[in-house]
Structure formats: structure tokens, C-alpha cells
Design an enzyme around this catalytic site. Structure first.
Site, PDB file in Angstrom:
ATOM      1  N   SER A  43       0.825  -1.202   0.000  1.00 44.45           N
ATOM      2  CA  SER A  43       0.000   0.000   0.000  1.00 44.45           C
ATOM      3  C   SER A  43       0.854   1.245   0.000  1.00 44.45           C
ATOM      4  CB  SER A  43      -0.855  -0.031   1.268  1.00 44.45           C
ATOM      5  OG  SER A  43      -1.449   1.226   1.479  1.00 44.45           O
ATOM      6  N   THR A  50       0.411   3.433   1.839  1.00 47.11           N
ATOM      7  CA  THR A  50       0.499   3.800   3.249  1.00 47.11           C
ATOM      8  C   THR A  50       1.916   3.585   3.782  1.00 47.11           C
ATOM      9  OG1 THR A  50      -0.718   3.646   5.309  1.00 47.11           O
ATOM     10  CG2 THR A  50      -0.172   1.584   4.289  1.00 47.11           C
ATOM     11  N   TYR A  67      -1.958  -1.135  10.988  1.00 43.91           N
ATOM     12  CA  TYR A  67      -2.205  -1.662   9.641  1.00 43.91           C
ATOM     13  C   TYR A  67      -1.029  -1.350   8.720  1.00 43.91           C
ATOM     14  CZ  TYR A  67      -3.772  -1.678   4.806  1.00 43.91           C
ATOM     15  OH  TYR A  67      -3.840  -1.872   3.447  1.00 43.91           O
ATOM     16  N   LYS A  76       2.016  -3.803   6.741  1.00 47.60           N
ATOM     17  CA  LYS A  76       2.359  -3.810   5.311  1.00 47.60           C
ATOM     18  C   LYS A  76       3.855  -3.572   5.138  1.00 47.60           C
ATOM     19  CE  LYS A  76      -1.590  -4.700   3.559  1.00 47.60           C
ATOM     20  NZ  LYS A  76      -1.836  -5.999   2.939  1.00 47.60           N
ATOM     21  N   LEU A 134     -13.651   7.104   1.099  1.00 53.33           N
ATOM     22  CA  LEU A 134     -14.431   8.158   0.470  1.00 53.33           C
ATOM     23  C   LEU A 134     -15.492   7.648  -0.519  1.00 53.33           C
ATOM     24  CD1 LEU A 134     -14.868  11.193   0.001  1.00 53.33           C
ATOM     25  CD2 LEU A 134     -13.090  11.075  -1.764  1.00 53.33           C
ATOM     26  N   ARG A 179      -5.630  12.624  -3.435  1.00 52.64           N
ATOM     27  CA  ARG A 179      -5.220  11.211  -3.530  1.00 52.64           C
ATOM     28  C   ARG A 179      -5.155  10.780  -4.991  1.00 52.64           C
ATOM     29  NH1 ARG A 179      -4.634  12.411   0.909  1.00 52.64           N
ATOM     30  NH2 ARG A 179      -5.199  11.356   2.859  1.00 52.64           N
TER      31      ARG A 179
HETATM   32  P1  NAD Z   1     -11.007  -6.883   1.393  1.00 56.08           P
HETATM   33  O1  NAD Z   1     -11.186  -6.836   2.867  1.00 56.08           O
HETATM   34  O2  NAD Z   1     -12.180  -6.665   0.528  1.00 56.08           O
HETATM   35  O3  NAD Z   1     -10.329  -8.280   0.977  1.00 56.08           O
HETATM   36  C1  NAD Z   1      -9.466  -8.988   1.840  1.00 56.08           C
HETATM   37  C2  NAD Z   1      -9.978 -10.413   1.898  1.00 56.08           C
HETATM   38  O4  NAD Z   1      -9.110 -11.185   2.761  1.00 56.08           O
HETATM   39  C3  NAD Z   1     -11.380 -10.527   2.476  1.00 56.08           C
HETATM   40  O5  NAD Z   1     -12.184 -11.277   1.598  1.00 56.08           O
HETATM   41  C4  NAD Z   1     -11.204 -11.242   3.816  1.00 56.08           C
HETATM   42  O6  NAD Z   1     -12.305 -12.041   4.140  1.00 56.08           O
HETATM   43  C5  NAD Z   1      -9.936 -12.031   3.557  1.00 56.08           C
HETATM   44  N1  NAD Z   1      -9.140 -12.369   4.759  1.00 56.08           N
HETATM   45  C6  NAD Z   1      -8.696 -11.528   5.718  1.00 56.08           C
HETATM   46  N2  NAD Z   1      -7.990 -12.219   6.634  1.00 56.08           N
HETATM   47  C7  NAD Z   1      -7.964 -13.515   6.239  1.00 56.08           C
HETATM   48  C8  NAD Z   1      -7.387 -14.696   6.753  1.00 56.08           C
HETATM   49  N3  NAD Z   1      -6.665 -14.697   7.886  1.00 56.08           N
HETATM   50  N4  NAD Z   1      -7.564 -15.858   6.087  1.00 56.08           N
HETATM   51  C9  NAD Z   1      -8.292 -15.888   4.932  1.00 56.08           C
HETATM   52  N5  NAD Z   1      -8.856 -14.806   4.392  1.00 56.08           N
HETATM   53  C10 NAD Z   1      -8.695 -13.621   5.035  1.00 56.08           C
HETATM   54  O7  NAD Z   1      -9.848  -5.849   1.027  1.00 56.08           O
HETATM   55  P2  NAD Z   1      -9.354  -5.319  -0.388  1.00 56.08           P
HETATM   56  O8  NAD Z   1      -9.690  -3.892  -0.468  1.00 56.08           O
HETATM   57  O9  NAD Z   1      -9.767  -6.252  -1.445  1.00 56.08           O
HETATM   58  O10 NAD Z   1      -7.782  -5.407  -0.165  1.00 56.08           O
HETATM   59  C11 NAD Z   1      -7.005  -6.526  -0.553  1.00 56.08           C
HETATM   60  C12 NAD Z   1      -5.583  -6.330  -0.070  1.00 56.08           C
HETATM   61  O11 NAD Z   1      -5.077  -5.105  -0.593  1.00 56.08           O
HETATM   62  C13 NAD Z   1      -5.463  -6.217   1.450  1.00 56.08           C
HETATM   63  O12 NAD Z   1      -4.272  -6.883   1.851  1.00 56.08           O
HETATM   64  C14 NAD Z   1      -5.357  -4.732   1.667  1.00 56.08           C
HETATM   65  O13 NAD Z   1      -4.653  -4.452   2.857  1.00 56.08           O
HETATM   66  C15 NAD Z   1      -4.579  -4.284   0.448  1.00 56.08           C
HETATM   67  N6  NAD Z   1      -4.809  -2.866   0.103  1.00 56.08           N
HETATM   68  C16 NAD Z   1      -6.072  -2.395  -0.047  1.00 56.08           C
HETATM   69  C17 NAD Z   1      -6.284  -1.044  -0.345  1.00 56.08           C
HETATM   70  C18 NAD Z   1      -7.669  -0.482  -0.479  1.00 56.08           C
HETATM   71  O14 NAD Z   1      -7.828   0.735  -0.387  1.00 56.08           O
HETATM   72  N7  NAD Z   1      -8.696  -1.285  -0.713  1.00 56.08           N
HETATM   73  C19 NAD Z   1      -5.189  -0.189  -0.495  1.00 56.08           C
HETATM   74  C20 NAD Z   1      -3.911  -0.698  -0.357  1.00 56.08           C
HETATM   75  C21 NAD Z   1      -3.726  -2.051  -0.051  1.00 56.08           C
HETATM   76  N1  UFG Z   2     -12.435  11.433   3.156  1.00 57.63           N
HETATM   77  C1  UFG Z   2     -13.439  12.309   3.476  1.00 57.63           C
HETATM   78  N2  UFG Z   2     -14.604  11.812   3.967  1.00 57.63           N
HETATM   79  C2  UFG Z   2     -14.822  10.479   4.151  1.00 57.63           C
HETATM   80  C3  UFG Z   2     -13.791   9.579   3.806  1.00 57.63           C
HETATM   81  C4  UFG Z   2     -12.597  10.089   3.319  1.00 57.63           C
HETATM   82  O1  UFG Z   2     -13.273  13.524   3.329  1.00 57.63           O
HETATM   83  O2  UFG Z   2     -15.909  10.089   4.603  1.00 57.63           O
HETATM   84  C5  UFG Z   2     -11.176  11.954   2.575  1.00 57.63           C
HETATM   85  C6  UFG Z   2      -9.941  11.642   3.384  1.00 57.63           C
HETATM   86  O3  UFG Z   2      -9.732  12.600   4.376  1.00 57.63           O
HETATM   87  C7  UFG Z   2      -8.866  11.619   2.295  1.00 57.63           C
HETATM   88  C8  UFG Z   2      -9.608  11.101   1.069  1.00 57.63           C
HETATM   89  O4  UFG Z   2     -10.992  11.338   1.324  1.00 57.63           O
HETATM   90  O5  UFG Z   2      -8.436  12.937   2.031  1.00 57.63           O
HETATM   91  C9  UFG Z   2      -9.397   9.619   0.814  1.00 57.63           C
HETATM   92  O6  UFG Z   2      -9.691   8.884   1.996  1.00 57.63           O
HETATM   93  P1  UFG Z   2      -9.881   7.309   2.017  1.00 57.63           P
HETATM   94  O7  UFG Z   2     -10.242   6.921   3.409  1.00 57.63           O
HETATM   95  O8  UFG Z   2     -10.772   6.890   0.933  1.00 57.63           O
HETATM   96  O9  UFG Z   2      -8.418   6.771   1.626  1.00 57.63           O
HETATM   97  P2  UFG Z   2      -7.020   6.979   2.341  1.00 57.63           P
HETATM   98  O10 UFG Z   2      -6.139   7.706   1.381  1.00 57.63           O
HETATM   99  O11 UFG Z   2      -7.166   7.557   3.676  1.00 57.63           O
HETATM  100  O12 UFG Z   2      -6.502   5.475   2.537  1.00 57.63           O
HETATM  101  C10 UFG Z   2      -6.726   4.427   1.605  1.00 57.63           C
HETATM  102  C11 UFG Z   2      -6.916   3.103   2.354  1.00 57.63           C
HETATM  103  C12 UFG Z   2      -5.626   2.693   2.999  1.00 57.63           C
HETATM  104  C13 UFG Z   2      -4.540   2.636   1.975  1.00 57.63           C
HETATM  105  C14 UFG Z   2      -4.412   3.964   1.270  1.00 57.63           C
HETATM  106  C15 UFG Z   2      -3.419   3.849   0.165  1.00 57.63           C
HETATM  107  O13 UFG Z   2      -7.914   3.234   3.334  1.00 57.63           O
HETATM  108  O14 UFG Z   2      -5.778   1.411   3.542  1.00 57.63           O
HETATM  109  O15 UFG Z   2      -5.670   4.333   0.706  1.00 57.63           O
HETATM  110  O16 UFG Z   2      -3.078   5.104  -0.306  1.00 57.63           O
HETATM  111  F1  UFG Z   2      -3.375   2.354   2.577  1.00 57.63           F
END
Ligand code: NAD
Ligand code: UFG
Length: 338
Positions: free
Chosen positions: A125, A127, A150, A154, A201, A232
Site C-alpha cells: 500500500s 500507506t 495496519y 504492510k 471516500l 489522492r
Molecule cells: P477486502 O477486505 O475486501 O479483501 C481482503 C480479503 O481477505 C477478504 O475477503 C477477507 O475475508 C480475507 N481475509 C482476511 N484475513 C484472512 C485470513 N486470515 N484468512 C483468509 N482470508 C482472510 O480488502 P481489499 O480492499 O480487497 O484489499 C485486498 C488487499 O489489498 C489487502 O491486503 C489490503 O490491505 C490491500 N490494500 C487495499 C487497499 C484499499 O484501499 N482497498 C489499499 C492498499 C492495499
Molecule cells: N475522506 C473524506 N470523507 C470520508 C472519507 C474520506 O473527506 O468520509 C477523505 C480523506 O480525508 C482523504 C480522502 O478522502 O483525504 C481519501 O480517503 P480514504 O479513506 O478513501 O483513503 P485513504 O487515502 O485515507 O486510505 C486508503 C486506504 C488505505 C490505503 C491507502 C493507500 O484506506 O488502507 O488508501 O493510499 F493504505
């Protein structure tokens, strides 16, 4: 046909990736304990691709259960999505995050070694950059101090995987640092299905637009950005899914260690996203300005050039398509998969 172990394949990004894997001629096999997803996502993928997807409901920390799956197939590679991902929750439940994300990955790697599968794509990520030292962020930008458990999992897992690859050059490991995935499959069959009040968001916007929630809170309008709201790098989830197929091709070429930003390289503010959503979809998104959210950075967007040069991958969709597809999904599925 090469078989790919997909952990967390029922989740948001995983389920979209299944469709792209199938298109590219791979056979995905999913393990997921459904802690943050719904089996319906797999059914929708099956409907879209017209094939069954082998699915195993298990926790990847359960070595015995995972081993049974490992014995049944000969995996070419593993795409490792499984993990917990809510930033705020991780601050309140750190042990759950360390146990699930770190513990799960350790068991998985041990099983992969035991069954001689040394090709891994890991969901990392943006992050990990913390408060980025430079913008746009390149992969060479130092990993920052992550402010929540979290993010720390990562960053630590990246280090673990890099050490694994350093110790044994037979490994091909690709760390994909996702920026902000939003949107949904253009069919409207699949999309993001958050439990409870959305943290992110776009799902909040779509729930306001569909009438499930009253008003969007915009977290801060006094940042040092063009309109004061957070900026973002939003990326369409289908583009992100295709990034995994590109990473698999790199693994086929025996890439060793690869680290890539997956973003569009463009930054949009919260108000840009709201305005675009309203314009493209012709619906209103009432909002009010609220205080800043703890832990948010002002700006975070990528330089995605390395992925373009080395993986031949770049994002194709823009913000308008992201808004259109997110809304199409929400409209067709007001309650998500439930
Ligand atoms: P998600 O929660 O929709 O998918 C994750 C899946 O993993 C879920 O289906 C959950 O049930 C499963 N899971 C969690 N723990 C488990 C375990 N111990 N055993 C088996 N299954 C398990 O999340 P996503 O948005 O699809 O994200 C996928 C990956 O990408 C995650 O590792 C997340 O941290 C990473 N990621 C997501 C974002 C984002 O904004 N969505 C950004 C950066 C990184
Ligand atoms: N925001 C709002 N209102 C909301 C939700 C979000 O104003 O209800 C704003 C936040 O302050 C930020 C932007 O919208 O400025 C995006 O926020 P998100 O929560 O959608 O995303 P983040 O950038 O905070 O984080 C996401 C995932 C993290 C991941 C990261 C990667 O939640 O897990 O993107 O860049 F690590």
C-alpha cells in the site's frame, strides 16, 4: 493452464482480479475466511466468466487447512490479498492486525516453501510511505514512519518478503503498492461491499447518493492543496486488477524482486471527486466540511513510471469512469452483496 493461489480472493480487489486472471488464461483457486467479504462475490465472478472457481473457506493461519489445498494443486504463483485493512480499527485492535496480517503471511510462506511455489505477488500500500518525502511518490522514496498498526504490518511484511527473496534467489516476489482503488466492474455485478459505516471516500459517496446515508463529511478543507481538501491518486479497481496480471508476466520472466507503485499518477481532491461524481451521474452528493481526520496526509499520489517501463502496465480509466462504475454498482446493488 497455470494455477494461481489467490488468498483473500472474495474481497474487493481480489474478486476483480479473478476476472482478469481468467481472461489472461490463468486458473485461480481462492482461499478466504470471509471475515470481510461475502461468498456472493465469487458467485458473481463465476457468472461473469461462465466458469466455476474453486473456493476454500479457511483462515490462512490454519496451516493444516491450507496444506490440504496446497496438496491438491500445483500452484505456479500466489497472489496474497488476505489481510485486515481498516486503518482506524487497527489502532484499536493492534494484536488482531499483527496476528492476522503477519501471522497469516508467515503460515502462507511456510506452506509455499514446503510445496515449492516460490512466486508471490503481495498487496502492499501507499500507506508504507507515511508522510511522503517527495510527491509524486517514486518507489525510491523512503518508507516513512507508519502511524498505525495496519500500515506497519504492510511495511514489515514487505521487509520480510524482501529478506526471503534475498536469502533464496529462486523466489520471484512482486510488492505492489496500491494507491486508492475505487470503482467497480463495469457490468455492475461486482464492487466494493464495506461492512457498516464506510471508512473510505467513494463507498461513502455512493451510499449518500443512493440515500442510505444523509450527508458526506469532508475531512478538512484547510490543507495546503489547491482547494484545501485532501488529494489522492484514485485508481480504477479493474486497472489495479490488471496490474496483477502484468506482475505475473514479470514473474514468468523470473523478475526476482520487484516493487511497483500502482496508481494513475494524478491527484484529485475530495471536492474534485464529489463534483465529478455529481456531473457524470447526475445525482447530488450533499456534504459538509468537518475537522481533519487523524492520521491523514494532505497529498499522496504516485509516479507510476516504473510499472509502465518494467511491467508494461499503466492505468487506462480516468476519474469519470471510476465514478460511473462505482455508481452503477451501488444503484444495481443498494445493499451490496447482502
Ligand atoms: P477486502 O477486505 O475486501 O479483501 C481482503 C480479503 O481477505 C477478504 O475477503 C477477507 O475475508 C480475507 N481475509 C482476511 N484475513 C484472512 C485470513 N486470515 N484468512 C483468509 N482470508 C482472510 O480488502 P481489499 O480492499 O480487497 O484489499 C485486498 C488487499 O489489498 C489487502 O491486503 C489490503 O490491505 C490491500 N490494500 C487495499 C487497499 C484499499 O484501499 N482497498 C489499499 C492498499 C492495499
Ligand atoms: N475522506 C473524506 N470523507 C470520508 C472519507 C474520506 O473527506 O468520509 C477523505 C480523506 O480525508 C482523504 C480522502 O478522502 O483525504 C481519501 O480517503 P480514504 O479513506 O478513501 O483513503 P485513504 O487515502 O485515507 O486510505 C486508503 C486506504 C488505505 C490505503 C491507502 C493507500 O484506506 O488502507 O488508501 O493510499 F493504505
Amino acid at each position: 493452464m497455470k494455477t494461481i493461489l489467490v488468498t483473500g480472493g472474495a474481497g474487493y480487489i481480489g474478486s476483480h482480479t479473478l476476472v482478469e486472471l481468467d481472461k489472461a488464461g490463468y486458473q485461480p483457486v481462492v482461499v478466504d475466511n470471509l471475515v470481510n467479504s461475502n461468498i456472493e462475490s465469487i458467485r458473481r465472478v463465476e457468472k461473469l466468466i461462465g466458469k466455476k472457481i474453486p473456493f476454500y473457506n479457511l483462515d490462512i493461519r490454519d496451516a493444516e487447512a491450507l496444506e490440504k489445498v496446497m496438496e491438491e494443486y500445483e500452484f505456479f504463483a500466489c497472489i496474497h490479498f488476505a489481510g485486515l485493512k481498516a486503518v482506524g480499527e487497527s489502532v484499536n485492535k493492534p494484536l488482531e492486525y499483527y496476528s492476522n496480517n503477519m501471522g497469516g503471511t508467515f503460515v502462507l510462506i511456510e506452506q509455499l516453501v514446503k510445496h515449492n511455489c516460490k512466486n508471490v505477488i503481495f498487496s502492499s500500500s501507499a500507506t508504507v510511505y507515511g508522510v511522503p518525502e517527495t510527491i509524486p511518490i517514486t518507489e525510491g522514496c523512503p518508507k516513512g514512519m507508519c502511524t498505525n498498526p495496519y500500515g506497519k504490518t504492510k511495511s514489515m511484511l514487505e521487509d520480510v518478503l524482501m529478506d526471503v527473496q534475498k536469502a533464496d534467489k529462486e523466489w520471484n516476489i512482486v510488492l505492489l503498492r496500491y494507491f486508492n482503488p475505487i470503482g467497480a466492474h463495469p457490468s455492475g455485478e461486482m464492487g466494493e461491499n464495506p461492512n457498516g459505516i464506510p471508512n473510505n471516500l467513494m463507498p461513502y459517496i455512493t451510499q449518500v447518493a443512493v440515500g442510505n446515508r444523509e450527508c458526506l463529511g469532508v475531512f478538512g478543507n484547510d490543507y495546503d492543496t489547491p482547494d484545501g481538501t485532501g488529494v489522492r491518486d484514485y485508481i480504477h479497481v479493474v486497472d489495479l486488477a490488471r496490474g496483477h496480471v502484468a506482475a505475473l508476466s514479470a514473474i514468468e520472466r523470473k523478475c526476482g524482486l520487484g516493487i511497483y507503485n500502482l496508481g494513475t499518477g494524478r491527484g484529485y481532491s475530495v471536492l474534485d471527486v464529489i463534483k465529478t461524481f455529481e456531473k457524470v451521474n447526475g445525482v447530488a452528493v450533499p456534504y459538509r466540511i468537518m475537522p481533519r481526520r487523524d492520521g491523514d496526509v494532505a497529498e499522496c499520489y504516485s509516479n507510476p513510471q516504473k510499472a509502465k517501463n518494467e511491467l508494461g502496465w499503466s492505468a487506462e480509466y480516468g476519474l469519470e469512469e471510476m465514478c460511473r462504475d462505482a455508481w452503477n454498482w451501488q444503484k444495481k446493488n443498494p445493499e451490496g452483496y447482502n
